[in-house]
Motif scaffolding. Sequence first.
Motif, short mmCIF file in Angstrom:
data_model
loop_
_atom_site.label_atom_id
_atom_site.label_comp_id
_atom_site.label_asym_id
_atom_site.label_seq_id
_atom_site.Cartn_x
_atom_site.Cartn_y
_atom_site.Cartn_z
N CYS A 1 0.84 -1.19 0.00
CA CYS A 1 0.00 0.00 0.00
C CYS A 1 0.88 1.25 0.00
O CYS A 1 1.83 1.34 0.78
CB CYS A 1 -0.89 -0.02 1.25
N PRO A 2 0.57 2.24 -0.86
CA PRO A 2 1.36 3.47 -0.89
C PRO A 2 1.31 4.25 0.43
O PRO A 2 2.19 5.04 0.70
CB PRO A 2 0.73 4.29 -2.00
N LYS A 3 0.30 4.00 1.24
CA LYS A 3 0.15 4.75 2.49
C LYS A 3 0.79 4.02 3.67
O LYS A 3 1.50 4.64 4.46
CB LYS A 3 -1.34 4.98 2.75
N CYS A 4 0.53 2.71 3.83
CA CYS A 4 1.02 2.02 5.03
C CYS A 4 1.94 0.84 4.74
O CYS A 4 2.53 0.29 5.66
CB CYS A 4 -0.17 1.54 5.88
N GLY A 5 2.05 0.39 3.48
CA GLY A 5 2.93 -0.71 3.13
C GLY A 5 2.32 -2.09 3.25
O GLY A 5 2.92 -3.07 2.85
N HIS A 6 1.10 -2.20 3.77
CA HIS A 6 0.42 -3.50 3.92
C HIS A 6 0.18 -4.11 2.55
O HIS A 6 -0.06 -3.41 1.57
CB HIS A 6 -0.91 -3.27 4.66
#
Length: 75
Positions: free
Chosen positions: A14-19
């Motif tokens: 995910c670009p926001k959290c990496g998940h």
Amino acid sequence: MPSNTSPRDDDRGCPKCGHTGTDVGNISTTGGGLSKMFDIQTNQFQVVTCTNCGYSELYRDTGSAGSDLADIFLG
């Protein structure tokens, strides 16, 4: 790869959290003019959402499989 890896570690996820967990869904929207007045849904999109933080991206539905979109979302 652990599901909580930061995108700075390997530029994936995910670009926001990496998940790396995603959910793929569909939405329809109206266009303008008469389609808006009569509530005719003329635009189709697939939504890829991070299952960890909820960050979402819309992709115009061109018949792509959901797994292809998840690959684009994750990098």
